[in-house]
Enzyme design. Structure first.
Site, PDB file in Angstrom:
ATOM      1  N   HIS A  46      73.342  53.982  12.885  1.00  0.00           N
ATOM      2  CA  HIS A  46      71.973  54.019  12.372  1.00  0.00           C
ATOM      3  C   HIS A  46      71.167  52.794  12.807  1.00  0.00           C
ATOM      4  O   HIS A  46      71.512  51.667  12.481  1.00  0.00           O
ATOM      5  CB  HIS A  46      71.966  54.090  10.848  1.00  0.00           C
ATOM      6  CG  HIS A  46      70.580  54.196  10.287  1.00  0.00           C
ATOM      7  ND1 HIS A  46      69.960  55.414  10.082  1.00  0.00           N
ATOM      8  CD2 HIS A  46      69.672  53.244   9.942  1.00  0.00           C
ATOM      9  CE1 HIS A  46      68.739  55.203   9.623  1.00  0.00           C
ATOM     10  NE2 HIS A  46      68.537  53.889   9.522  1.00  0.00           N
ATOM     11  N   ASN A  85      58.924  58.072  19.534  1.00  0.00           N
ATOM     12  CA  ASN A  85      57.934  57.741  18.518  1.00  0.00           C
ATOM     13  C   ASN A  85      58.462  56.599  17.652  1.00  0.00           C
ATOM     14  O   ASN A  85      59.629  56.602  17.253  1.00  0.00           O
ATOM     15  CB  ASN A  85      57.654  58.962  17.645  1.00  0.00           C
ATOM     16  CG  ASN A  85      57.016  60.093  18.426  1.00  0.00           C
ATOM     17  OD1 ASN A  85      56.241  59.861  19.341  1.00  0.00           O
ATOM     18  ND2 ASN A  85      57.358  61.325  18.089  1.00  0.00           N
ATOM     19  N   HIS A  96      65.565  57.224  12.070  1.00  0.00           N
ATOM     20  CA  HIS A  96      66.821  56.960  12.787  1.00  0.00           C
ATOM     21  C   HIS A  96      66.441  57.115  14.255  1.00  0.00           C
ATOM     22  O   HIS A  96      65.961  58.188  14.663  1.00  0.00           O
ATOM     23  CB  HIS A  96      67.893  57.971  12.341  1.00  0.00           C
ATOM     24  CG  HIS A  96      69.219  57.844  13.034  1.00  0.00           C
ATOM     25  ND1 HIS A  96      70.418  57.778  12.332  1.00  0.00           N
ATOM     26  CD2 HIS A  96      69.563  57.820  14.354  1.00  0.00           C
ATOM     27  CE1 HIS A  96      71.424  57.699  13.189  1.00  0.00           C
ATOM     28  NE2 HIS A  96      70.929  57.732  14.428  1.00  0.00           N
ATOM     29  N   HIS A  98      65.590  57.957  17.837  1.00  0.00           N
ATOM     30  CA  HIS A  98      65.868  59.166  18.609  1.00  0.00           C
ATOM     31  C   HIS A  98      64.921  59.245  19.796  1.00  0.00           C
ATOM     32  O   HIS A  98      63.774  58.799  19.723  1.00  0.00           O
ATOM     33  CB  HIS A  98      65.742  60.428  17.743  1.00  0.00           C
ATOM     34  CG  HIS A  98      64.460  60.542  16.992  1.00  0.00           C
ATOM     35  ND1 HIS A  98      64.212  59.841  15.833  1.00  0.00           N
ATOM     36  CD2 HIS A  98      63.333  61.256  17.245  1.00  0.00           C
ATOM     37  CE1 HIS A  98      62.994  60.137  15.401  1.00  0.00           C
ATOM     38  NE2 HIS A  98      62.434  60.981  16.242  1.00  0.00           N
ATOM     39  N   HIS A 100      63.091  61.921  22.295  1.00  0.00           N
ATOM     40  CA  HIS A 100      62.727  63.319  22.543  1.00  0.00           C
ATOM     41  C   HIS A 100      62.779  63.586  24.050  1.00  0.00           C
ATOM     42  O   HIS A 100      62.209  62.812  24.836  1.00  0.00           O
ATOM     43  CB  HIS A 100      61.297  63.608  22.090  1.00  0.00           C
ATOM     44  CG  HIS A 100      61.031  63.459  20.627  1.00  0.00           C
ATOM     45  ND1 HIS A 100      60.908  64.536  19.781  1.00  0.00           N
ATOM     46  CD2 HIS A 100      60.842  62.355  19.857  1.00  0.00           C
ATOM     47  CE1 HIS A 100      60.647  64.112  18.553  1.00  0.00           C
ATOM     48  NE2 HIS A 100      60.597  62.788  18.568  1.00  0.00           N
TER      49      HIS A 100
HETATM   50  P1  AMP Z   1      59.681  61.983  15.091  1.00  0.00           P
HETATM   51  O1  AMP Z   1      58.308  62.409  14.711  1.00  0.00           O
HETATM   52  O2  AMP Z   1      59.740  61.323  16.429  1.00  0.00           O
HETATM   53  O3  AMP Z   1      60.355  61.145  14.005  1.00  0.00           O
HETATM   54  O4  AMP Z   1      60.505  63.306  15.284  1.00  0.00           O
HETATM   55  C1  AMP Z   1      61.468  63.783  14.406  1.00  0.00           C
HETATM   56  C2  AMP Z   1      61.916  65.120  14.949  1.00  0.00           C
HETATM   57  O5  AMP Z   1      63.088  65.504  14.256  1.00  0.00           O
HETATM   58  C3  AMP Z   1      60.899  66.239  14.754  1.00  0.00           C
HETATM   59  O6  AMP Z   1      60.558  66.772  16.035  1.00  0.00           O
HETATM   60  C4  AMP Z   1      61.635  67.251  13.888  1.00  0.00           C
HETATM   61  O7  AMP Z   1      61.344  68.573  14.243  1.00  0.00           O
HETATM   62  C5  AMP Z   1      63.082  66.891  14.120  1.00  0.00           C
HETATM   63  N1  AMP Z   1      64.000  67.202  13.030  1.00  0.00           N
HETATM   64  C6  AMP Z   1      63.878  66.878  11.737  1.00  0.00           C
HETATM   65  N2  AMP Z   1      64.953  67.284  11.033  1.00  0.00           N
HETATM   66  C7  AMP Z   1      65.775  67.881  11.923  1.00  0.00           C
HETATM   67  C8  AMP Z   1      67.058  68.505  11.838  1.00  0.00           C
HETATM   68  N3  AMP Z   1      67.718  68.605  10.673  1.00  0.00           N
HETATM   69  N4  AMP Z   1      67.612  69.003  12.968  1.00  0.00           N
HETATM   70  C9  AMP Z   1      66.960  68.919  14.140  1.00  0.00           C
HETATM   71  N5  AMP Z   1      65.775  68.323  14.295  1.00  0.00           N
HETATM   72  C10 AMP Z   1      65.182  67.821  13.216  1.00  0.00           C
HETATM   73 ZN    ZN Z   2      70.600  57.302  10.305  1.00  0.00          ZN
END
Ligand code: AMP
Ligand code: ZN
Length: 115
Positions: A46, A85, A96, A98, A100
């Site tokens: 994390h 983002n 957390h 990530h 895209h």
């Molecule tokens: P961000 O706005 O960059 O924080 O993007 C978070 C992304 O996580 C969004 O595109 C959501 O659709 C995706 N998301 C949230 N929960 C889940 C989940 N349980 N499994 C897959 N994607 C998720």
């Molecule tokens: Zn986490």
């Protein structure tokens, strides 16, 4: 982080469509895809965001998987967009780290301040 949804995905405690996984990194399909290909890449450990003192070696491992995921998803030929983002102004909603990976169609041209 016990209440972090991506930690739970990394620990296989909740489901996701996993695209790639190794000891440090996981990639899975975004639950709300914005383009035909929309895959997220996370470190299993994390970190809240990219500025959260992430070890450089781990950042390297994470970003080295972008091309791997693009290949697995078949967008390495036509191209794709990589987005991280960060924070409130960056409209980060899951705290957390990530990445895209978006592709399979052309991105909307406009990229700028919110209306
Ligand atoms: P961000 O706005 O960059 O924080 O993007 C978070 C992304 O996580 C969004 O595109 C959501 O659709 C995706 N998301 C949230 N929960 C889940 C989940 N349980 N499994 C897959 N994607 C998720
Ligand atoms: Zn986490």
């Amino acid at each position: 982080m016990s209440d972090c949804i991506f930690c739970k995905i990394a620990a296989h405690e909740i489901g996701a469509q996993i695209v790639y996984e190794d000891d440090e990194v996981m990639a899975f399909e975004d639950a709300n895809p914005q383009l035909p290909v929309h895959t997220l890449i996370i470190p299993k450990a994390h970190y809240a965001h990219i500025g959260d003192a992430v070890p450089p070696e781990l950042l390297g491992q994470l970003f080295s998987k972008v091309g791997v995921v693009a290949g697995l998803k078949g967008v390495d030929g036509d191209g794709y967009r990589v987005v991280v983002n960060t924070g409130e102004d960056g409209r980060q909603t899951v705290h957390h780290l990530h990445i895209h990976v978006l592709g399979g169609a052309q991105m909307p041209i406009r990229m700028g301040p919110a209306d």
